[in-house]
Design an enzyme around this catalytic site. Structure first.
Site, PDB file in Angstrom:
ATOM      1  CB  SER A 199       0.899 -16.746   5.869  1.00 53.30           C
ATOM      2  OG  SER A 199       2.015 -16.936   5.070  1.00 53.30           O
TER       3      SER A 199
ATOM      4  CE  LYS B 299       0.850 -12.998   2.345  1.00 52.21           C
ATOM      5  NZ  LYS B 299       0.214 -12.133   3.351  1.00 52.21           N
TER       6      LYS B 299
HETATM    7  C1  HXC Z   1       4.605  -4.182 -11.300  1.00 51.20           C
HETATM    8  C2  HXC Z   1       3.891  -2.708  -9.671  1.00 51.20           C
HETATM    9  C3  HXC Z   1       2.531  -3.122  -9.862  1.00 51.20           C
HETATM   10  C4  HXC Z   1       2.278  -4.123 -10.851  1.00 51.20           C
HETATM   11  C5  HXC Z   1       2.594  -1.612  -8.304  1.00 51.20           C
HETATM   12  N1  HXC Z   1       3.858  -1.767  -8.706  1.00 51.20           N
HETATM   13  N2  HXC Z   1       1.756  -2.409  -8.991  1.00 51.20           N
HETATM   14  N3  HXC Z   1       4.906  -3.224 -10.382  1.00 51.20           N
HETATM   15  N4  HXC Z   1       3.340  -4.618 -11.538  1.00 51.20           N
HETATM   16  N5  HXC Z   1       1.045  -4.574 -11.094  1.00 51.20           N
HETATM   17  C6  HXC Z   1       5.024  -1.068  -8.230  1.00 51.20           C
HETATM   18  C7  HXC Z   1       4.944   0.426  -8.482  1.00 51.20           C
HETATM   19  O1  HXC Z   1       5.239   0.743  -9.841  1.00 51.20           O
HETATM   20  C8  HXC Z   1       6.022   0.952  -7.529  1.00 51.20           C
HETATM   21  O2  HXC Z   1       7.325   0.731  -8.045  1.00 51.20           O
HETATM   22  C9  HXC Z   1       5.879   0.018  -6.348  1.00 51.20           C
HETATM   23  O3  HXC Z   1       5.175  -1.147  -6.802  1.00 51.20           O
HETATM   24  C10 HXC Z   1       5.090   0.641  -5.227  1.00 51.20           C
HETATM   25  O4  HXC Z   1       3.849   1.076  -5.737  1.00 51.20           O
HETATM   26  P1  HXC Z   1       3.011   2.225  -5.000  1.00 51.20           P
HETATM   27  O5  HXC Z   1       1.688   2.261  -5.635  1.00 51.20           O
HETATM   28  O6  HXC Z   1       3.828   3.454  -4.921  1.00 51.20           O
HETATM   29  O7  HXC Z   1       2.976   1.662  -3.509  1.00 51.20           O
HETATM   30  P2  HXC Z   1       1.845   1.663  -2.471  1.00 51.20           P
HETATM   31  O8  HXC Z   1       0.913   2.799  -2.666  1.00 51.20           O
HETATM   32  O9  HXC Z   1       2.475   1.562  -1.181  1.00 51.20           O
HETATM   33  O10 HXC Z   1       1.038   0.327  -2.810  1.00 51.20           O
HETATM   34  C11 HXC Z   1       1.474  -0.932  -2.425  1.00 51.20           C
HETATM   35  C12 HXC Z   1       0.991  -2.019  -3.396  1.00 51.20           C
HETATM   36  C13 HXC Z   1      -0.498  -1.903  -3.622  1.00 51.20           C
HETATM   37  C14 HXC Z   1       1.356  -3.367  -2.824  1.00 51.20           C
HETATM   38  C15 HXC Z   1       1.697  -1.806  -4.701  1.00 51.20           C
HETATM   39  O11 HXC Z   1      -0.931  -2.935  -4.519  1.00 51.20           O
HETATM   40  C16 HXC Z   1      -1.285  -1.937  -2.363  1.00 51.20           C
HETATM   41  O12 HXC Z   1      -1.363  -0.958  -1.641  1.00 51.20           O
HETATM   42  N6  HXC Z   1      -1.909  -3.040  -2.012  1.00 51.20           N
HETATM   43  C17 HXC Z   1      -2.665  -3.137  -0.731  1.00 51.20           C
HETATM   44  C18 HXC Z   1      -3.889  -3.893  -0.884  1.00 51.20           C
HETATM   45  C19 HXC Z   1      -3.643  -5.273  -1.374  1.00 51.20           C
HETATM   46  O13 HXC Z   1      -2.745  -5.541  -2.158  1.00 51.20           O
HETATM   47  N7  HXC Z   1      -4.485  -6.167  -0.954  1.00 51.20           N
HETATM   48  C20 HXC Z   1      -4.460  -7.499  -1.440  1.00 51.20           C
HETATM   49  C21 HXC Z   1      -3.872  -8.342  -0.497  1.00 51.20           C
HETATM   50  S1  HXC Z   1      -4.349  -9.915  -0.992  1.00 51.20           S
HETATM   51  P3  HXC Z   1       8.173   1.900  -8.775  1.00 51.20           P
HETATM   52  O14 HXC Z   1       9.469   1.258  -9.132  1.00 51.20           O
HETATM   53  O15 HXC Z   1       7.359   2.315  -9.967  1.00 51.20           O
HETATM   54  O16 HXC Z   1       8.328   2.990  -7.754  1.00 51.20           O
HETATM   55  C22 HXC Z   1      -3.158 -10.923  -0.636  1.00 51.20           C
HETATM   56  C23 HXC Z   1      -3.655 -12.297  -0.833  1.00 51.20           C
HETATM   57  C24 HXC Z   1      -2.600 -13.258  -1.086  1.00 51.20           C
HETATM   58  O17 HXC Z   1      -2.107 -10.586  -0.264  1.00 51.20           O
HETATM   59  C25 HXC Z   1      -3.200 -14.640  -1.071  1.00 51.20           C
HETATM   60  C26 HXC Z   1      -4.394 -14.788  -1.985  1.00 51.20           C
HETATM   61  C27 HXC Z   1      -4.922 -16.204  -2.058  1.00 51.20           C
END
Ligand code: HXC
Length: 274
Positions: A158, A176
């Protein structure tokens, strides 16, 4: 990529601690979860690593297996935690090929920095779907298997943001908080059947994708302003998280259930880390 054992494990744990155990890990090719996996496999477990990208997941499984001769690590790519059927197939395959599932790490997460007014409904929903629905799907898919284990354990990775709320992270904070809530419900509902259900809440962990996304270049500098806000005076390491994982999954964590173990050097008590 190979790492010295000291990168992901303290020298206090005994060899063979997890002999005969099987871990099922979503987000298993990520920077934190792949080190949790390494620690478990190094100490005797076999594992199944779940990811969305086939190539990355296969590579992670191979790298993790290399930490112990004879280790069996299966990479199941093209598995999106938002898809219940993907996860059920993955859990069933893991149990069939590795002989069951004892430990689950629900680590798959989505994150990006955005102000609330810059979040579309779909953007908010995407993170909720990966973190919350993905966690629910992971529990649903693995419960039938871990309930057959003599040591059923679940860890959810989380965060601490939702304890205070955090700017640019409304979507992740909401997600979370829900993950913590799922953890508590599982602890109450399945504790009587032997399941220990606990959260690990990492703080600012150096060298992770999460830090890259949230802290950027500034957080990579030694003694950056973030470090000054952390009571323990340093960034966290992936080893801190892996050690907490070994603690919770091994006998040392037997009586810990329904708990959120914060591993952040005391940072959240002071102020949000970012
Ligand atoms: C605003 C955003 C954005 C941004 C994406 N979106 N990035 N909106 N600002 N920077 C929007 C897109 O425009 C879209 O909306 C929607 O989010 C979905 O985006 P997709 O790319 O189509 O989705 P998907 O391919 O499923 O990707 C999911 C994701 C991506 C969350 C957006 O970042 C991802 O896959 N992440 C996985 C890896 C990851 O994040 N790992 C880090 C975890 S670290 P619209 O309206 O345009 O359709 C973590 C740590 C926390 O969680 C604690 C740290 C200390």
């Amino acid at each position: 990529m190979s790492y010295p054992e000291s990168h992901y494990l303290s020298p206090v744990w005994r060899d063979g601690l997890f002999d005969g155990k099987v871990a099922f890990i979503t987000g298993g090719n990520g920077t934190i979860c792949s080190m949790q996996a390494r620690a478990l496999v190094r100490l005797g477990a076999n594992a199944c690593i779940i990811g969305r990208n086939v190539e990355k997941t296969d590579k992670a499984a191979k790298d993790i297996a290399a930490v112990r001769p004879g280790a069996k690590v299966i990479g199941i790519g093209a598995c999106d935690v938002r898809n219940a059927e993907h996860l059920k197939n993955a859990a069933d395959r893991c149990a069939k090929e590795l002989g069951g599932i004892d430990y689950v790490i629900a680590g798959a997460a989505g994150n990006f920095i955005a102000p609330m007014e810059g979040l579309s409904t779909n953007a908010f929903k995407s993170v909720m779907d990966i973190d919350v629905l993905g966690t629910f799907n992971t529990i649903k898919a693995t419960l039938p298997h871990i309930l057959k284990s003599s040591t059923p354990r679940i860890i959810y990775v989380s965060a601490t943001f939702h304890y205070t709320g955090l700017v640019m992270q409304s979507h992740v904070s909401a997600a979370k908080a829900s993950v913590d809530s799922l953890m508590a419900s599982v602890a109450l509902e399945y504790g009587p059947r032997g399941v220990n259900s606990n959260v690990i809440a990492p703080g600012a962990i150096e060298g992770t994708e999460g830090m890259d996304r949230l802290g950027g270049e500034a957080a990579k500098q030694p003694n950056n302003s973030l470090v000054k806000e952390i009571p323990s005076g340093r960034m966290g390491t992936v080893r801190d998280i892996a050690d907490a994982t070994v603690y919770l999954f091994s006998e040392t964590g037997n009586y810990v259930n329904g708990h959120a173990l914060v591993v952040d050097g005391g940072a959240w008590r002071r102020q949000p880390a970012f």
